[in-house]
Design a protein around this motif. Structure first.
Motif: not given
Length: 79
Positions: A5, A7, A13, A52, A59, A63, A67, A69, A76, A78
């Motif tokens: 993912a 970020i 994300v 992820t 994690r 992800a 989402y 982090y 991660f 939501n």
């Protein structure tokens, strides 16, 4: 397959990609992450990429775009 993912600076994300396990030297997480990050950089994808788990084995959850982090818990969530 290994999932990564991307970020942004706010730890949100922006994108999720899949690369071959062989691109991570077939290593388990967390050893696979820096190798996968180097591979992603080598193909010209900029940014911060974190591995992820599709199955949520590490994690927290898999992800998805949007989402967040949390570096404190290394998970991660939501958004």
């Amino acid at each position: 397959m290994a999932h990564f993912a991307r970020i942004n600076n706010d730890n949100i994300v922006q994108e999720v990609i899949v690369i071959a396990n062989s691109d991570c030297d077939d290593l388990p997480f967390p050893e696979s992450e820096p190798i996968g990050q180097a591979f992603i950089a080598s193909i010209g994808l900029p940014g911060t990429w974190l591995q992820t788990s599709y199955n949520g084995n590490f994690r927290g959850v898999y992800a998805g775009i949007g989402y967040i982090y949390d570096p404190t818990t290394n998970k991660f969530v939501n958004g």
